[in-house]
Write an enzyme that holds these catalytic residues in place. Structure first.
Site, PDB file in Angstrom:
ATOM      1  N   LYS A 206       0.864  -1.182   0.000  1.00 51.42           N
ATOM      2  CA  LYS A 206       0.000   0.000   0.000  1.00 51.42           C
ATOM      3  C   LYS A 206       0.894   1.223   0.000  1.00 51.42           C
ATOM      4  O   LYS A 206       2.020   1.178   0.495  1.00 51.42           O
ATOM      5  CB  LYS A 206      -0.886   0.026   1.257  1.00 51.42           C
ATOM      6  CG  LYS A 206      -2.142   0.831   1.095  1.00 51.42           C
ATOM      7  CD  LYS A 206      -3.213   0.017   0.408  1.00 51.42           C
ATOM      8  CE  LYS A 206      -4.438   0.837   0.082  1.00 51.42           C
ATOM      9  NZ  LYS A 206      -5.548  -0.051  -0.320  1.00 51.42           N
TER      10      LYS A 206
ATOM     11  N   ASP B 128      -7.013   4.188  -4.578  1.00 50.68           N
ATOM     12  CA  ASP B 128      -7.676   3.956  -3.288  1.00 50.68           C
ATOM     13  C   ASP B 128      -8.369   5.295  -2.987  1.00 50.68           C
ATOM     14  O   ASP B 128      -8.594   6.088  -3.913  1.00 50.68           O
ATOM     15  CB  ASP B 128      -6.647   3.559  -2.213  1.00 50.68           C
ATOM     16  CG  ASP B 128      -7.302   3.041  -0.935  1.00 50.68           C
ATOM     17  OD1 ASP B 128      -7.682   1.871  -0.894  1.00 50.68           O
ATOM     18  OD2 ASP B 128      -7.445   3.817   0.037  1.00 50.68           O
TER      19      ASP B 128
HETATM   20  O1  2IT Z   1      -7.998  -1.645  -1.034  1.00 50.25           O
HETATM   21  C1  2IT Z   1      -7.866  -2.119  -2.171  1.00 50.25           C
HETATM   22  O2  2IT Z   1      -7.927  -3.336  -2.380  1.00 50.25           O
HETATM   23  C2  2IT Z   1      -7.633  -1.194  -3.275  1.00 50.25           C
HETATM   24  N1  2IT Z   1      -7.558   0.004  -3.047  1.00 50.25           N
HETATM   25  C3  2IT Z   1      -7.414  -1.711  -4.669  1.00 50.25           C
HETATM   26  C4  2IT Z   1      -5.997  -2.126  -4.851  1.00 50.25           C
HETATM   27  C5  2IT Z   1      -5.620  -2.514  -6.256  1.00 50.25           C
HETATM   28  O3  2IT Z   1      -4.427  -2.785  -6.443  1.00 50.25           O
HETATM   29  O4  2IT Z   1      -6.461  -2.563  -7.156  1.00 50.25           O
END
Ligand code: 2IT
Length: 447
Positions: free
Chosen positions: A124, A164
């Site tokens: 993340k 996100d």
């Molecule tokens: O919390 C999540 O799973 C997302 N923000 C999507 C992450 C993604 O790599 O598509």
């Protein structure tokens, strides 16, 4: 291992990281029993290694605002675990972003990605940049400045970020453009959530919300129920709530509330296609006010300042906004007003007291890492299409998303079924995700 002992050590080491400690505690409590049936996990210190990220990048992001003033933010990428595949996870731009928030999200992402059936590790990133009130030109300059540092940390086979909270198609576009300029590499697979004409998967924008409703469908079917005619309260009005609203309507449910930081909009006649389209405009305006819906659709949306979506009577509550947005008091109010099902669509949307209340008061509850995994799963499908240099039809992506959400539900049932026949979806999701990652770590040696 004793979950309480590991938690005490983590607390001593990372006392300030409240969200991360909350996420870790939930997972450790869920897996304690099965972990202790596997002495090989204990011997390899799987849990002690799993709770520390592989690496964390932090960097300064300096940019110039529309007034010509210099602004300085912090950028992060937490590469948490790559046991089952390259790092994968979104980028969050929000004024409250800090390391604790991104460690909690990266930790959750490990297990969520494992549940998708696809080979993706957990990561993340993001920044404490606040998009509220920013112009499009400011958003572009910030995204470009952010990518000046991030590009060295990522790559189509190493780490693939996506959106996100605060990061949607527009931001991904600006970051992707800058990545190509810097890296002189044109592999579209370095970011997901791209535009459909330049490598993005059809249905990726809708996928988190659609996947969540497919999960809800599976959960209701398991309990002999369905969504037709049911009242659904959604929180937020961003990308996730938008997709959830579209699919709720398609499946015959009725959206009775959406909300924002300013309050709630009650929708006595449900939500129309026009109102759903307007959610996108509200989001891209960067005003962050759900009241705009009531101004645009007087009589159809009734705004109350300072109230949450959970004050509106509903059958099914779907938190779609932010972590810890639903408290124990909210859970009690929901139940008192007739709510009998809550599926987290936001990451860690419910506080621990709310989850406990739901689980002990006959309200079906499922956690975000299972319910919202359709988003990252469709990102995984985007990576596959990019690697093969082709694009699938909407039908093909939707069929795969259906299958993935059904499979996630099955994994929850397999590991979460209790002696009395009921299902603990929190335990089921955590154990299923953990077993896959722990086995991979074990087979790959001490690293
Ligand atoms: O919390 C999540 O799973 C997302 N923000 C999507 C992450 C993604 O790599 O598509």
């Amino acid at each position: 291992m004793k979950a309480a002992e590991i938690m005490a050590k983590l607390q001593a080491k990372h006392a300030e990281e409240k969200e991360f400690l909350q996420a870790a505690e939930e997972v450790l409590n869920s897996i304690e029993e099965i972990y202790n049936q596997h002495p090989e996990f204990e011997k390899a210190h799987i849990v002690e290694r799993l709770v520390e990220p592989d690496r964390i990048f932090t960097f300064r992001v300096a940019w110039v605002d529309d007034k010509g003033e210099v602004q300085t933010n912090i950028g992060y990428r937490v590469q948490f675990n790559a046991a089952i595949g390259p790092y994968k996870g979104g980028l969050r731009f929000h004024k409250a972003v800090n390391l604790s928030m991104l460690k909690f999200l990266g930790f959750e992402q490990i297990f969520k990605n494992a549940l998708t059936t696809l080979p993706m590790g957990g990561a993340k990133g993001g920044s404490d940049f606040d998009p509220v009130g920013k112009s499009d030109a400011e958003i572009m300059r910030f995204c470009q400045a952010f990518m000046l540092e991030l590009w060295k940390c990522i790559g189509p086979d190493t780490d693939v970020p996506a959106g996100d909270v605060g990061v949607g198609g527009r931001e991904i576009g600006y970051m992707y453009g800058m990545y190509k300029k810097l890296a002189r590499e044109y592999n579209t697979g370095v970011l997901t959530g791209k535009g459909a004409t330049w490598g993005g998967s059809i249905l990726r924008p809708e996928a988190t919300g659609f996947g969540a409703l497919y999960f809800v469908e599976n959960l209701l079917k398991e309990h002999g129920k369905d969504i037709k005619g049911k009242k659904v309260a959604l929180s937020g009005f961003g990308n996730v709530a938008w997709g959830a609203a579209i699919k709720t309507n398609q499946l015959g449910g009725k959206v009775v509330a959406i909300s924002g930081p300013d309050g709630v909009c009650e929708l006595p006649d449900g939500i129309t296609d026009e109102m759903i389209d307007y959610m996108l405009e509200m989001r891209s305006s960067n005003r962050n006010k759900v009241e705009d819906m009531a101004t645009k659709f007087p009589g159809k949306a009734k705004f109350t300042a300072g109230k949450k979506a959970w004050s509106v009577p509903c059958d099914i509550a779907l938190p779609c906004a932010f972590q810890n947005e639903l408290s124990e008091e909210d859970a009690k109010e929901l139940k008192a007003n007739g709510c009998w099902c809550c599926c987290e669509v936001s990451n860690m949307g419910c506080q621990p007291g709310a989850i406990h209340f739901f689980q002990t008061n006959g309200v079906y509850f499922a956690p975000g890492k299972a319910v919202n995994a359709g988003g990252v799963a469709t990102s995984g499908l985007e990576i596959t299409q990019n690697a093969a240099h082709l694009a699938w039809s909407g039908e093909e992506v939707d069929a795969k998303l259906h299958w993935i959400m059904k499979s996630i539900h099955e994994q929850c049932v397999k590991y979460g079924r209790k002696a009395d026949g009921s299902i603990d979806y929190v335990k089921g999701a955590n154990v299923a995700g953990f077993m896959k990652v722990a086995t991979a770590m074990l087979e790959q040696g001490i690293l």
